[in-house]
Design a protein around this motif. Structure first.
Motif, PDB file in Angstrom:
ATOM      1  N   VAL A 356       0.851  -1.150   0.011  1.00  0.00           N
ATOM      2  CA  VAL A 356      -0.196   0.047   0.005  1.00  0.00           C
ATOM      3  C   VAL A 356       1.005   1.254   0.092  1.00  0.00           C
ATOM      4  CG1 VAL A 356      -1.806   1.247   1.212  1.00  0.00           C
ATOM      5  CG2 VAL A 356      -1.912  -1.284   1.240  1.00  0.00           C
ATOM      6  N   PHE A 357       0.834   2.086  -1.068  1.00  0.00           N
ATOM      7  CA  PHE A 357       1.719   3.144  -1.383  1.00  0.00           C
ATOM      8  C   PHE A 357       1.361   4.451  -1.065  1.00  0.00           C
ATOM      9  CE2 PHE A 357       3.355  -0.029  -4.262  1.00  0.00           C
ATOM     10  CZ  PHE A 357       4.716  -0.249  -3.902  1.00  0.00           C
ATOM     11  N   MET A 358       2.398   5.260  -0.521  1.00  0.00           N
ATOM     12  CA  MET A 358       2.074   6.624  -0.213  1.00  0.00           C
ATOM     13  C   MET A 358       2.773   7.383  -1.100  1.00  0.00           C
ATOM     14  SD  MET A 358       1.956   6.797   4.020  1.00  0.00           S
ATOM     15  CE  MET A 358       3.131   5.358   4.365  1.00  0.00           C
ATOM     16  N   GLY A 359       2.711   8.820  -1.225  1.00  0.00           N
ATOM     17  CA  GLY A 359       3.394   9.442  -2.246  1.00  0.00           C
ATOM     18  C   GLY A 359       4.842   9.651  -1.902  1.00  0.00           C
ATOM     19  N   SER A 360       5.622  10.357  -2.927  1.00  0.00           N
ATOM     20  CA  SER A 360       7.012  10.572  -2.948  1.00  0.00           C
ATOM     21  C   SER A 360       7.485  11.685  -3.322  1.00  0.00           C
ATOM     22  CB  SER A 360       7.801   9.334  -3.263  1.00  0.00           C
ATOM     23  OG  SER A 360       7.748   9.376  -5.008  1.00  0.00           O
ATOM     24  N   VAL A 378      -3.370   3.599  -6.424  1.00  0.00           N
ATOM     25  CA  VAL A 378      -3.687   4.626  -5.327  1.00  0.00           C
ATOM     26  C   VAL A 378      -2.166   5.077  -4.552  1.00  0.00           C
ATOM     27  CG1 VAL A 378      -4.874   5.394  -3.394  1.00  0.00           C
ATOM     28  CG2 VAL A 378      -5.898   3.719  -5.126  1.00  0.00           C
ATOM     29  N   GLU A 379      -2.299   6.535  -4.669  1.00  0.00           N
ATOM     30  CA  GLU A 379      -0.982   7.082  -3.762  1.00  0.00           C
ATOM     31  C   GLU A 379      -1.605   7.818  -2.586  1.00  0.00           C
ATOM     32  OE1 GLU A 379       3.139   7.999  -6.029  1.00  0.00           O
ATOM     33  OE2 GLU A 379       1.483   9.481  -6.344  1.00  0.00           O
ATOM     34  N   TYR A 380      -1.540   7.370  -1.238  1.00  0.00           N
ATOM     35  CA  TYR A 380      -1.964   8.169  -0.165  1.00  0.00           C
ATOM     36  C   TYR A 380      -0.923   8.976   0.167  1.00  0.00           C
ATOM     37  CZ  TYR A 380      -5.443   4.042   0.043  1.00  0.00           C
ATOM     38  OH  TYR A 380      -6.429   3.346  -0.272  1.00  0.00           O
ATOM     39  N   ASP A 381      -1.530  10.224   0.621  1.00  0.00           N
ATOM     40  CA  ASP A 381      -0.581  11.451   1.051  1.00  0.00           C
ATOM     41  C   ASP A 381       0.578  10.887   1.851  1.00  0.00           C
ATOM     42  OD1 ASP A 381       0.151  13.775   2.628  1.00  0.00           O
ATOM     43  OD2 ASP A 381      -1.110  14.533   1.071  1.00  0.00           O
ATOM     44  N   ALA A 382       1.607  11.378   1.772  1.00  0.00           N
ATOM     45  CA  ALA A 382       2.867  11.097   2.647  1.00  0.00           C
ATOM     46  C   ALA A 382       2.750  11.617   4.047  1.00  0.00           C
ATOM     47  CB  ALA A 382       4.088  11.615   1.910  1.00  0.00           C
ATOM     48  N   ASP A 388      -6.990   9.401   4.941  1.00  0.00           N
ATOM     49  CA  ASP A 388      -6.135   8.655   4.177  1.00  0.00           C
ATOM     50  C   ASP A 388      -5.670   7.283   5.164  1.00  0.00           C
ATOM     51  OD1 ASP A 388      -5.290  10.235   2.012  1.00  0.00           O
ATOM     52  OD2 ASP A 388      -4.186  11.658   3.317  1.00  0.00           O
ATOM     53  N   ILE A 389      -5.630   7.787   6.335  1.00  0.00           N
ATOM     54  CA  ILE A 389      -5.418   6.306   7.242  1.00  0.00           C
ATOM     55  C   ILE A 389      -6.344   5.291   7.189  1.00  0.00           C
ATOM     56  CG2 ILE A 389      -5.167   5.614   9.687  1.00  0.00           C
ATOM     57  CD1 ILE A 389      -3.705   8.140  10.158  1.00  0.00           C
ATOM     58  N   ALA A 390      -7.676   5.840   7.155  1.00  0.00           N
ATOM     59  CA  ALA A 390      -8.721   4.835   6.861  1.00  0.00           C
ATOM     60  C   ALA A 390      -8.543   4.012   5.531  1.00  0.00           C
ATOM     61  CB  ALA A 390     -10.118   5.789   6.962  1.00  0.00           C
ATOM     62  N   GLY A 391      -8.314   5.278   4.767  1.00  0.00           N
ATOM     63  CA  GLY A 391      -8.101   4.220   3.199  1.00  0.00           C
ATOM     64  C   GLY A 391      -7.038   3.149   3.282  1.00  0.00           C
ATOM     65  N   ILE A 392      -5.884   3.563   3.740  1.00  0.00           N
ATOM     66  CA  ILE A 392      -4.701   2.678   3.865  1.00  0.00           C
ATOM     67  C   ILE A 392      -5.172   1.335   4.603  1.00  0.00           C
ATOM     68  CG2 ILE A 392      -2.395   2.278   5.020  1.00  0.00           C
ATOM     69  CD1 ILE A 392      -1.882   5.393   4.326  1.00  0.00           C
ATOM     70  N   ARG A 397      -6.454  -4.460   4.393  1.00  0.00           N
ATOM     71  CA  ARG A 397      -7.253  -5.535   4.772  1.00  0.00           C
ATOM     72  C   ARG A 397      -7.613  -6.371   3.758  1.00  0.00           C
ATOM     73  NH1 ARG A 397     -10.643  -3.199   7.610  1.00  0.00           N
ATOM     74  NH2 ARG A 397     -10.024  -3.849   9.804  1.00  0.00           N
ATOM     75  N   GLN A 398      -7.949  -5.468   2.661  1.00  0.00           N
ATOM     76  CA  GLN A 398      -8.131  -6.110   1.344  1.00  0.00           C
ATOM     77  C   GLN A 398      -7.057  -6.917   0.629  1.00  0.00           C
ATOM     78  OE1 GLN A 398      -9.332  -3.278  -1.716  1.00  0.00           O
ATOM     79  NE2 GLN A 398      -9.557  -4.623  -3.110  1.00  0.00           N
ATOM     80  N   TRP A 399      -5.707  -6.368   0.779  1.00  0.00           N
ATOM     81  CA  TRP A 399      -4.866  -7.414   0.348  1.00  0.00           C
ATOM     82  C   TRP A 399      -4.402  -8.589   1.255  1.00  0.00           C
ATOM     83  CZ3 TRP A 399      -6.161  -4.907  -3.374  1.00  0.00           C
ATOM     84  CH2 TRP A 399      -5.537  -3.837  -4.114  1.00  0.00           C
ATOM     85  N   LEU A 400      -4.541  -8.247   2.483  1.00  0.00           N
ATOM     86  CA  LEU A 400      -4.360  -9.453   3.300  1.00  0.00           C
ATOM     87  C   LEU A 400      -5.428 -10.419   3.051  1.00  0.00           C
ATOM     88  CD1 LEU A 400      -3.519  -7.672   6.533  1.00  0.00           C
ATOM     89  CD2 LEU A 400      -1.727  -8.978   5.332  1.00  0.00           C
ATOM     90  N   GLU A 401      -6.409  -9.849   2.874  1.00  0.00           N
ATOM     91  CA  GLU A 401      -7.467 -11.133   2.460  1.00  0.00           C
ATOM     92  C   GLU A 401      -7.340 -11.933   1.252  1.00  0.00           C
ATOM     93  OE1 GLU A 401     -11.096  -8.895   2.625  1.00  0.00           O
ATOM     94  OE2 GLU A 401     -11.252  -8.926   4.814  1.00  0.00           O
ATOM     95  N   HIS A 402      -6.611 -11.237   0.291  1.00  0.00           N
ATOM     96  CA  HIS A 402      -6.436 -11.887  -1.058  1.00  0.00           C
ATOM     97  C   HIS A 402      -5.363 -13.061  -0.862  1.00  0.00           C
ATOM     98  CE1 HIS A 402      -8.927  -9.498  -3.417  1.00  0.00           C
ATOM     99  NE2 HIS A 402      -8.087  -8.505  -3.213  1.00  0.00           N
ATOM    100  N   GLY A 403      -4.390 -12.841   0.036  1.00  0.00           N
ATOM    101  CA  GLY A 403      -3.650 -14.022   0.705  1.00  0.00           C
ATOM    102  C   GLY A 403      -2.646 -14.520  -0.604  1.00  0.00           C
ATOM    103  N   THR A 404      -2.355 -15.563  -0.746  1.00  0.00           N
ATOM    104  CA  THR A 404      -1.409 -16.480  -1.640  1.00  0.00           C
ATOM    105  C   THR A 404      -1.466 -16.148  -3.010  1.00  0.00           C
ATOM    106  OG1 THR A 404      -2.372 -18.573  -1.448  1.00  0.00           O
ATOM    107  CG2 THR A 404      -0.447 -18.073   0.093  1.00  0.00           C
TER     108      THR A 404
END
Length: 431
Positions: A356-360, A378-382, A388-392, A397-404
């Protein structure tokens, strides 16, 4: 071909700089001989000359004391700068690249920096610039970009070919292009050989440097895919990490004995560490709801604010001086990576770790998501806000649920990108 490796960042306290420098050197060495190196320490060191004391002594004095914080001190700062400059000359990088290159040549006998640079250029047939994140046409300009251009101009004066490889082409964080720096770059590098490390850089290069042929080859760091690709769909096993820490002097964190996630910083958040510490403390506390142990990781000295986050939250922290292969193994074996860093994001992808990426300071984390096949980049604010925190947290959670399944897809994409990396060597054949 005998090469001088310019902007070797393996000496930098930055995981990405070290890793991609090693990876690019490995690739170049399969067909060419690296006979000299100009590392980041020398590249960014002050250019001094004509000292009234020992040249080395004045050079070291300037490196230690001629800093913005000292200059800002009332009365003391200007007096100290005046004294330092009175005992020898200091030459700041400028947009007059030809003059700066001429000065390096003229001062080679009376400047520690110039003498080392000329000595490094002398034995080679060509210079390879490890361009990484240097070609950012931001305002204010990047002094190290101007210094790199001056060294390239000097190399050309000495009859050496110049290759500018494995980097980006980007505007500043605001998207703006410093036209003065762009013009200087265009003038010096007109007959150099280029490539970029991501497709977004290739698109921007076609727009702002249309006279240059600028093909895209994935970052050399993808070439490390073979070290970690087999872990993507395997059950988590902490023993896969142990060998990378063996006899390194860095202990394997206790928190990685079970599946874990990593939180690290961003090149943009590093610019305001006090604010970043507050934002990341709130982010770390929010991520705890996921139930996965969190490991804080300093991937750059700009991430030192994470030490404050560790104190406030009690979370474990791995500092920037960890061995780079141990660091890569931590990223590749994590269940999730939350950050605004390009190269650590690649390290994570090698083992299939979703990010999960933030800006740079550039377009890099958005571009990396595109390269890795993320369906909705998606780039969340740095400096993440509550929203943003709610989105992150939701995306994590979504990525963890996708698993292997997701891990396998990411690692497979990284492996396919790795297959394209050796194509970079074809740039030497077309010169």
């Amino acid at each position: 071909m005998r090469l001088t490796f310019l902007a070797d960042n393996s000496t930098s306290p930055n995981w990405g700089c070290r890793a991609t420098s090693f990876a690019l050197r490995e690739l170049l060495s399969t067909r060419h001989e690296i006979v000299a190196t100009i590392d980041r320490a020398l590249l960014s060191a002050p250019f001094t000359s004509d000292a009234r004391i020992s040249g080395e002594a004045h050079w070291n004095l300037v490196r230690r004391l001629r800093r913005k914080r000292l200059r800002a001190l009332p009365l003391v700062g200007p007096a100290a700068f005046g004294a330092i400059d009175a005992i020898g000359a200091f030459h700041a990088p400028s947009h007059d690249i030809a003059a700066d290159a001429e000065l390096l040549w003229e001062k080679r006998d009376v400047s520690p920096k110039a003498s080392r640079i000329v000595a490094a250029l002398d034995p080679c047939d060509a210079v390879v610039v490890n361009a990484e994140g240097e070609t950012i046409f931001s305002t204010p300009e990047r002094p190290t970009l101007l210094q790199t251009l001056a060294i390239c101009a000097l190399a050309k004066r000495m009859g050496k070919r110049v290759y500018w490889l494995n980097g980006m082409v980007s505007g500043g964080p605001d998207g703006g292009i410093n036209q003065t720096t762009l013009a200087a770059f265009r003038a010096v590098m007109a007959d150099a050989t280029f490539s970029v490390r991501d497709p977004r850089s290739a698109d921007l290069a076609a727009e702002i440097l249309p006279e240059f042929e600028t093909p895209y080859y994935p970052d050399a760091l993808f070439g490390w895919s073979h070290h970690f690709a087999d872990i993507a769909t395997a059950p988590y096993d902490a023993s896969r990490l142990r060998a990378w820490f063996d006899r390194t002097g860095t202990a394997m964190p206790a928190s990685v004995r079970a599946p874990y996630m990593i939180l690290s910083g961003s090149s943009l958040s590093a610019r305001d560490p006090a604010r970043a510490a507050d934002c990341y403390t709130a982010l770390a506390q929010a991520l705890r709801v996921l139930g996965v142990p969190i490991l804080l990781v300093e991937t750059c000295i700009g991430d030192v604010f994470l030490r404050d986050v560790a104190k406030r939250t009690g979370l474990p922290l791995v500092d920037v001086n960890a061995p780079i292969m141990a660091g890569a193994a931590l990223m590749a074996n994590a269940r999730l990576f939350v950050s605004g860093r390009w190269h650590p994001g690649i390290m994570a992808a090698l083992g299939g770790t979703p990010s999960v990426f933030m800006g740079s300071n550039s377009h890099k984390t958005f571009s990396l998501q595109t390269m890795l096949g993320y369906a909705d980049p998606v780039e969340y604010d740095a400096f993440p806000s509550d929203a943003d925190i709610a989105g992150i947290v939701a995306r994590s959670r979504q990525w963890l649920e996708h698993g292997t399944a997701m891990r396998g897809e990411i690692a497979g994409t990284a492996a396919r990108l790795a297959e394209k990396v050796p194509g970079l060597l074809s740039r030497f054949e077309t010169a």
